[in-house]
Scaffold this active site. Structure first.
Site, mmCIF file in Angstrom:
data_model
loop_
_atom_site.group_PDB
_atom_site.id
_atom_site.type_symbol
_atom_site.label_atom_id
_atom_site.label_comp_id
_atom_site.label_asym_id
_atom_site.label_seq_id
_atom_site.Cartn_x
_atom_site.Cartn_y
_atom_site.Cartn_z
ATOM 1 N N LYS A 114 5.016 -2.208 6.650
ATOM 2 C CA LYS A 114 3.743 -1.485 6.653
ATOM 3 C C LYS A 114 3.550 -0.714 7.944
ATOM 4 C CE LYS A 114 0.882 -4.286 3.582
ATOM 5 N NZ LYS A 114 -0.448 -4.942 3.477
ATOM 6 N N ARG A 169 -15.454 2.494 6.090
ATOM 7 C CA ARG A 169 -16.059 3.700 5.513
ATOM 8 C C ARG A 169 -16.604 3.370 4.138
ATOM 9 N NH1 ARG A 169 -12.147 4.454 1.737
ATOM 10 N NH2 ARG A 169 -9.979 4.106 2.368
ATOM 11 N N GLU A 174 -6.748 -5.893 4.789
ATOM 12 C CA GLU A 174 -7.184 -4.863 5.728
ATOM 13 C C GLU A 174 -8.677 -4.659 5.557
ATOM 14 O OE1 GLU A 174 -4.887 -1.459 4.578
ATOM 15 O OE2 GLU A 174 -6.367 -0.805 3.094
ATOM 16 N N GLU A 189 -10.648 -6.175 2.413
ATOM 17 C CA GLU A 189 -9.699 -6.291 1.316
ATOM 18 C C GLU A 189 -8.817 -7.532 1.488
ATOM 19 O OE1 GLU A 189 -7.673 -2.749 0.286
ATOM 20 O OE2 GLU A 189 -9.505 -1.552 0.275
ATOM 21 N N GLY A 211 -2.406 3.094 0.739
ATOM 22 C CA GLY A 211 -1.067 2.924 0.176
ATOM 23 C C GLY A 211 0.013 3.732 0.847
ATOM 24 N N ASN A 249 -11.542 -1.486 5.410
ATOM 25 C CA ASN A 249 -11.792 -0.052 5.347
ATOM 26 C C ASN A 249 -13.170 0.227 5.919
ATOM 27 O OD1 ASN A 249 -9.410 1.119 4.034
ATOM 28 N ND2 ASN A 249 -9.970 -0.222 2.348
#
Length: 448
Positions: free
Chosen positions: A157, A291, A287, A274, A164, A289
């Site tokens: 990653k 926003r 992770e 997530e 993605g 996000n």
């Protein structure tokens, strides 16, 4: 209260923001690149400023152009939407330096959570489970030493990755040399950051996320989970809430972990935590996000809460009026992302839309950015619209979604609607409990 907002985005999310600002009697300014000069969001905003250029770097990623447009038009706030500059701490700092309210989290939270490797460290420190994996691997030699200890299969990653992008599945050590180089190079191009780390690839993984809202007074809301396991190229295509793979006890644990993480970093405004849940029901932080999420309408339909409105109220210093125990879950909601892309190979399909007719009906919502005559260029994400169906039961929501997909008429270019119809008609989807291997498995199960 905010009086005038510049929307630093385009397409459906710009229109989505305008709907709420109009409701709140807040003036709006759209900014646009040359290909978007005739776009619907440009017409719907109160004012519009051309950024010039055709590519994102020449327009929606140009911080100085956007700040200049906000100052020129007398805005007191900026809403970034998702993508582009929405998770760029430098942009947040520039807004604040110019006296503009950034409708989103702090630069510190964005910087901390935007670095996936650092976010893993924070989660571990706060006692939130993380997928077994490595720290940043400086070079291939280090990767060759570390990865066999994690065990294959594993995921490489990008530390600065998201949506993605910058992920590579390795089945065995023979794929490591090429995989490491490719992942680092792609990350360098996409994010300007070639750092890479590894995570164990889990069995029967479910991609589950928890939406959060936190105000300046320490009040935090954690919402019901969204299931995001129907993906192609590690990008979500269908999302639903609730998840058929999450029972009440797991839901409680996921919301508790999301709360622990958001409070632990002093998070503000809207965000999404997530997780990946394995076949045994164990969950791990994936992770955050920082926003408004693409799939936020799913949660809006089952709760009746307007997340853009909540974002604006939070940055205006208002207190969240609800608590977790006040949240009510109404029915089931499923979102399908409609892309201009080949429905078999999932490659973008730019072109001109010759016919565009959205479906209507009970429980149907469409968030879109295009119309007949719109030109879909190769410069931007090919998302055309989000089709969301709500029903009292999952079966009813699926039925409404399927009928709406059949009634969605878009011609002049290829779309993924045929693929989406295959998904909602498949026995694997109808039965629920699917994981992120859905597309591969769908072809092996007879239609419903």
């Amino acid at each position: 209260m905010i009086k005038k907002v510049l929307i630093a985005n385009r397409g459906e999310i710009a229109r989505r923001i305008i709907r709420t600002t109009d409701k709140l009697n807040i003036d709006t300014v759209a900014v646009y690149a040359e290909p978007d000069s005739n776009a619907i969001f440009v017409r719907e905003a109160g004012e519009a400023v051309s950024l010039g250029g055709r590519t994102p770097l020449e327009s929606y990623l140009d911080i100085e152009k956007i700040i200049g447009a906000a100052k020129k038009t007398g805005c007191d706030a900026v809403h970034p939407g998702y993508g582009f500059l929405s998770e760029n701490p430098l942009f947040v700092n520039r807004c604040q330096a110019e006296g503009l309210t950034f409708i989103g989290p702090t630069a510190e939270a964005i910087g901390l959570m935007g670095d996936k490797a650092e976010a893993r460290k924070v989660a571990k420190r706060l006692g939130v489970p993380t997928v077994p994996g490595s720290e940043i691997m400086a070079n291939l030699a280090e990767a060759e030493e570390v990865c066999p200890k994690i065990g294959f299969p594993l995921l490489l990653k990008a530390a600065a990755g998201g949506r993605g992008i910058g992920m590579r599945l390795l089945s065995g050590p023979e794929e490591l040399a090429a995989g490491f180089t490719e992942t680092a190079d792609r990350a360098g191009v996409a994010f300007g950051d070639k750092r890479v780390y590894a995570e164990k690839y889990l069995d029967q993984p479910h991609h589950i996320e928890i939406q959060v809202l936190r105000d300046h007074h320490g009040n935090l809301l954690t919402f019901f989970e969204r299931e995001c396991s129907v993906q192609r190229r590690y990008q979500k295509v269908i999302e639903e809430s609730p998840s058929t793979a999450v029972d009440s006890e797991l839901r409680r644990k996921l919301r508790e972990a999301a709360r622990k993480l958001a409070e632990g970093i002093g998070y503000l405004n809207a965000g999404t935590i997530e997780f990946v849940v394995d076949g045994s029901g164990n969950f791990y932080f994936l992770e955050a996000n920082t926003r408004l999420q693409v799939e936020h309408p799913v949660t809006e339909l089952i709760t009746g809460i307007d997340f853009v409105e909540q974002q604006i109220q939070i940055v205006s210093g208002e207190t969240l009026k609800l608590r977790d125990e006040d949240l009510e879950h109404s029915g089931w909601a499923i979102e399908a992302r409609i892309y201009a892309e080949d429905p078999k190979r999932f490659f973008p399909s730019p072109g001109t839309i010759t016919e565009y007719l959205e479906p209507k009906g009970e429980g149907i919502r469409v968030d879109s950015g295009y119309e007949a005559g719109s030109v879909i260029t190769p410069y931007y994400d090919p998302l055309l619209a989000k089709l969301i169906a709500h029903g009292e039961t999952r079966s009813e929501a699926i039925g409404r979604l399927e009928e709406a997909l059949k009634g969605f008429q878009i011609t002049g270019l290829k779309t993924n609607i045929p693929f989406l119809l295959e998904v909602v008609a498949s026995r694997l989807f109808i039965d629920g409990g699917y994981d992120t291997h859905f597309i591969k498995k769908m072809t092996q199960v007879p239609p419903g």
